[in-house]
Design a protein around this motif. Structure first.
Motif, mmCIF file in Angstrom:
data_model
loop_
_atom_site.group_PDB
_atom_site.id
_atom_site.type_symbol
_atom_site.label_atom_id
_atom_site.label_comp_id
_atom_site.label_asym_id
_atom_site.label_seq_id
_atom_site.Cartn_x
_atom_site.Cartn_y
_atom_site.Cartn_z
ATOM 1 N N ALA A 170 0.832 -1.210 0.000
ATOM 2 C CA ALA A 170 0.000 0.000 0.000
ATOM 3 C C ALA A 170 0.862 1.254 0.000
ATOM 4 N N ALA A 171 2.011 1.186 0.680
ATOM 5 C CA ALA A 171 2.919 2.336 0.734
ATOM 6 C C ALA A 171 3.712 2.517 -0.556
ATOM 7 N N GLY A 172 3.656 1.521 -1.464
ATOM 8 C CA GLY A 172 4.326 1.651 -2.758
ATOM 9 C C GLY A 172 5.619 0.880 -2.896
ATOM 10 N N ASN A 173 5.953 0.035 -1.918
ATOM 11 C CA ASN A 173 7.219 -0.689 -1.937
ATOM 12 C C ASN A 173 7.164 -1.961 -2.778
ATOM 13 N N ALA A 174 8.341 -2.511 -3.062
ATOM 14 C CA ALA A 174 8.494 -3.897 -3.495
ATOM 15 C C ALA A 174 8.862 -4.702 -2.252
ATOM 16 N N VAL A 175 8.389 -5.957 -2.180
ATOM 17 C CA VAL A 175 8.472 -6.718 -0.935
ATOM 18 C C VAL A 175 9.108 -8.083 -1.174
ATOM 19 N N LEU A 176 10.074 -8.429 -0.321
ATOM 20 C CA LEU A 176 10.666 -9.761 -0.292
ATOM 21 C C LEU A 176 10.255 -10.418 1.021
ATOM 22 N N VAL A 177 9.634 -11.598 0.933
ATOM 23 C CA VAL A 177 9.113 -12.294 2.114
ATOM 24 C C VAL A 177 9.958 -13.525 2.386
ATOM 25 N N LYS A 178 10.486 -13.618 3.617
ATOM 26 C CA LYS A 178 11.205 -14.819 4.033
ATOM 27 C C LYS A 178 10.380 -15.505 5.117
ATOM 28 N N PRO A 179 9.640 -16.598 4.760
ATOM 29 C CA PRO A 179 8.852 -17.297 5.774
ATOM 30 C C PRO A 179 9.733 -18.193 6.628
ATOM 31 N N SER A 180 9.182 -18.642 7.752
ATOM 32 C CA SER A 180 9.890 -19.597 8.590
ATOM 33 C C SER A 180 10.128 -20.897 7.830
ATOM 34 N N GLU A 181 11.284 -21.522 8.079
ATOM 35 C CA GLU A 181 11.561 -22.817 7.450
ATOM 36 C C GLU A 181 10.634 -23.905 7.960
ATOM 37 N N GLU A 182 9.975 -23.678 9.134
ATOM 38 C CA GLU A 182 9.020 -24.656 9.656
ATOM 39 C C GLU A 182 7.723 -24.646 8.857
ATOM 40 N N THR A 183 7.327 -23.480 8.350
ATOM 41 C CA THR A 183 6.043 -23.328 7.650
ATOM 42 C C THR A 183 6.246 -22.503 6.380
ATOM 43 N N PRO A 184 6.897 -23.077 5.369
ATOM 44 C CA PRO A 184 7.298 -22.270 4.215
ATOM 45 C C PRO A 184 6.260 -22.148 3.104
ATOM 46 N N GLN A 185 5.142 -22.877 3.190
ATOM 47 C CA GLN A 185 4.303 -23.010 1.995
ATOM 48 C C GLN A 185 3.336 -21.850 1.756
ATOM 49 N N LEU A 186 2.845 -21.226 2.814
ATOM 50 C CA LEU A 186 1.814 -20.196 2.641
ATOM 51 C C LEU A 186 2.346 -18.948 1.946
ATOM 52 N N ALA A 187 3.611 -18.595 2.192
ATOM 53 C CA ALA A 187 4.180 -17.407 1.539
ATOM 54 C C ALA A 187 4.229 -17.591 0.027
ATOM 55 N N LEU A 188 4.516 -18.808 -0.424
ATOM 56 C CA LEU A 188 4.524 -19.074 -1.867
ATOM 57 C C LEU A 188 3.138 -18.865 -2.456
ATOM 58 N N GLU A 189 2.110 -19.303 -1.716
ATOM 59 C CA GLU A 189 0.733 -19.130 -2.202
ATOM 60 C C GLU A 189 0.346 -17.660 -2.217
ATOM 61 N N LEU A 190 0.756 -16.909 -1.210
ATOM 62 C CA LEU A 190 0.430 -15.483 -1.187
ATOM 63 C C LEU A 190 1.091 -14.763 -2.355
ATOM 64 N N ALA A 191 2.350 -15.087 -2.649
ATOM 65 C CA ALA A 191 3.028 -14.463 -3.793
ATOM 66 C C ALA A 191 2.312 -14.804 -5.097
ATOM 67 N N ARG A 192 1.881 -16.057 -5.222
ATOM 68 C CA ARG A 192 1.130 -16.464 -6.424
ATOM 69 C C ARG A 192 -0.154 -15.654 -6.559
ATOM 70 N N ILE A 193 -0.909 -15.539 -5.475
ATOM 71 C CA ILE A 193 -2.188 -14.835 -5.510
ATOM 72 C C ILE A 193 -1.977 -13.356 -5.833
ATOM 73 N N CYS A 194 -0.933 -12.751 -5.295
ATOM 74 C CA CYS A 194 -0.645 -11.344 -5.615
ATOM 75 C C CYS A 194 -0.437 -11.157 -7.116
ATOM 76 N N GLY A 195 0.323 -12.082 -7.735
ATOM 77 C CA GLY A 195 0.546 -11.986 -9.172
ATOM 78 C C GLY A 195 -0.730 -12.195 -9.967
ATOM 79 N N GLU A 196 -1.533 -13.175 -9.560
ATOM 80 C CA GLU A 196 -2.779 -13.447 -10.282
ATOM 81 C C GLU A 196 -3.783 -12.313 -10.124
ATOM 82 N N ALA A 197 -3.653 -11.532 -9.055
ATOM 83 C CA ALA A 197 -4.562 -10.408 -8.835
ATOM 84 C C ALA A 197 -4.183 -9.184 -9.657
ATOM 85 N N GLY A 198 -3.043 -9.251 -10.371
ATOM 86 C CA GLY A 198 -2.642 -8.152 -11.227
ATOM 87 C C GLY A 198 -1.490 -7.323 -10.698
ATOM 88 N N LEU A 199 -0.889 -7.727 -9.581
ATOM 89 C CA LEU A 199 0.279 -6.996 -9.085
ATOM 90 C C LEU A 199 1.430 -7.169 -10.075
#
Length: 491
Positions: A170-199
């Motif tokens: 919202a502030a206009g940045n580019a974002v790099l997300v490093k999820p925990s190695e214990e639970t790495p899968q949801l961040a990949l899905e969020l990045a996918r959804i952001c791209g599919e939404a037109g980001l």
């Protein structure tokens, strides 16, 4: 190696795939010890590539130059798509983290709400016109940093990631997300959804990897202009030290050892339920867990008897059971750490009133389960009262009066949250103002709202997430002056 079963991550237009077993992160389902998923592990070289792509996107994609209402359109769409995939995302979170099904659904709903909220903030944000002190017009503008790194913990993956990514975008940045190695899968899905939404491509990149290489590389990278971290205090301290050397801002949401106070005029039945929920919800794996219980001495025994009875009825079990109230801990290693603290409390003279062991249920043998545990007989100086256990372990202590409980409540290096139960709102005001914590709950506990700032005092962190403060966290202020002088200045 079955490459088709290993999820890649994306840097710009390029998919990064594991070439051998050393490049794989394996997520273990805490409920039964099975493999929840396998993802390609990022390396410091991937960090270099991702930062370069993010800067390219920041400078050459139109995102930061769009009108706020135009950015809002994309953020609303991300929220809509999260809601559309609610059940599949919740199921993935359930097997990744072990959280009960209902809690996982709530967290996906919260993640979608974060994007909707910051879309609305985008549409209504007003830059500040400042009061002039001369012949000029002046204003303060919020500007993006450029590339920000968001490092998230394992206890609430999709919610914590959305809580950072939404305001940063919202502030206009580019974002790099490093999820925990214990639970790495949801961040990949969020990045996918952001791209599919037109980001635009490159504005959100998920980098699953280890903290000591990928996390460290992000914090040290000269192309990263701001770091947001949620996790343990010692790691936060190390990140803060690096950021201090680099002179970049940080947002640190760290540990807690929150006091939960029950006065003698409280509604006992409600307070019992609130205290149990405050520590045993999320199996105690919450930074705001009310892990230190202070009960006024005149009602201590009666309250503790009712709390033990209530706790005995809590349903511990497999997270896909809709009636379960507490699932497993995130891993067997973490379960063993929690059990070690209970053993330490016993050694320090504490009495385990209930729990203090694994459940005796054959269906749960392969999982990392631990029973809800209540300990008394310790002082506030015991290690079990000083250190964050991050599990379903409650230490109870009696207190005499307001001055006593304020002193004991504040006698901790942490200051994330606190709660109290009382029928006297003047007392609630006095004690609430005196407690050193970022969130104070009165006749409730663990309430959270995206529109209300969240963060800690003392060793519990720096900065505030959520609310308008959340957008400010990911922005830097620029002052602009427009001269209205009839004559040149200073001559």
């Amino acid at each position: 190696m079955n490459a088709s079963s290993i999820k890649p991550f994306r840097v710009g237009a390029e998919w990064r795939h594991a070439s051998d077993e050393t490049q794989i992160l394996t997520s273990i389902n805490p409920a039964d010890g099975s493999v929840a998923g396998r993802v390609t592990r990022a390396t410091p070289a991937d960090v270099d590539a991702a930062v370069a792509v993010a800067w390219e996107a920041f400078h050459h994609q139109p995102w930061r130059h769009l009108r706020p209402d135009q950015r809002a359109t994309t953020l609303y769409e991300i929220g809509r798509r999260l809601t559309a995939e609610r059940e599949s995302l919740a199921r993935l979170q359930m097997i990744d983290s072990g959280k009960p099904w209902k809690e996982c659904l709530h967290m996906v709903d919260a993640a979608a709400g974060h994007f909707r909220y910051y879309a609305a903030v985008c549409e209504t944000w007003q830059n500040e016109v400042t009061s002039p002190r001369g012949e000029y017009f002046s204003m303060a503008l919020a500007e993006p940093f450029g590339v920000v790194a968001c490092i998230t913990p394992w206890n609430s993956p999709i919610m914590n990631e959305a809580q950072k990514v939404a305001p940063a975008l919202a502030a206009g940045n580019a974002v790099l997300v490093k999820p925990s190695e214990e639970t790495p899968q949801l961040a990949l899905e969020l990045a996918r959804i952001c791209g599919e939404a037109g980001l635009p491509e490159g504005l959100v990149t998920a980098l699953p990897g280890l903290g000591e290489d990928v996390g460290a590389a992000l914090v040290r990278h000269p192309g990263v202009r701001m770091v947001s971290f949620t996790g343990g205090t010692e790691t936060g301290r190390a990140i803060g030290a690096i950021a201090g050397q680099r002179l970049i801002p940080v947002g640190l949401e760290l540990g807690g050892k929150s006091p939960h106070i029950v006065f003698d005029d409280a509604d006992i039945e409600r307070a019992v339920a609130g205290v149990a929920s405050g520590i045993f919800g999320s199996a105690g794996q919450s930074c705001v867990a009310g892990s230190r219980l202070f009960v006024q001495r005149s009602i201590y025994k009666r309250f503790m008897d009712q709390l033990v009875t209530f706790t005995r009825e809590l349903r511990v079990g497999l997270p896909d059971d809709a009636n379960v109230q507490m699932g497993p801990l995130v891993s067997q290693g973490h379960r063993d750490k929690v059990a070690g603290y209970v053993d330490l409390a016993r050694a320090e003279g504490g009495t385990v009133l209930i729990g203090g062991d694994r459940p005796r249920d054959a269906r749960l043998e392969r999982g990392s389960f631990y029973l809800p545990t209540i300990i008394d007989g310790l002082t506030n100086q015991a290690r079990a009262c000083r250190e964050e256990i991050f599990g379903p372990v409650l230490v109870a202590l009696p207190f005499d009066d307001e001055a006593d409980v304020i002193a004991q409540g504040n006698d901790t290096p942490f200051g994330l949250a606190a709660g109290m139960w009382t029928g006297d709102y003047a007392r609630a005001w006095r004690v609430g103002r005196a407690l050193e914590a970022g969130s104070i709950w009165i006749n409730t506990y663990k309430q959270s709202h995206i529109a209300t700032p969240f963060g800690g005092f003392k060793d519990s962190g720096i900065g505030r997430e959520k609310g308008l403060h959340g957008l400010r966290l990911y922005s830097q202020v620029k002052s602009m002056y427009f001269g209205m002088h009839a004559q040149p200045m200073g001559l």
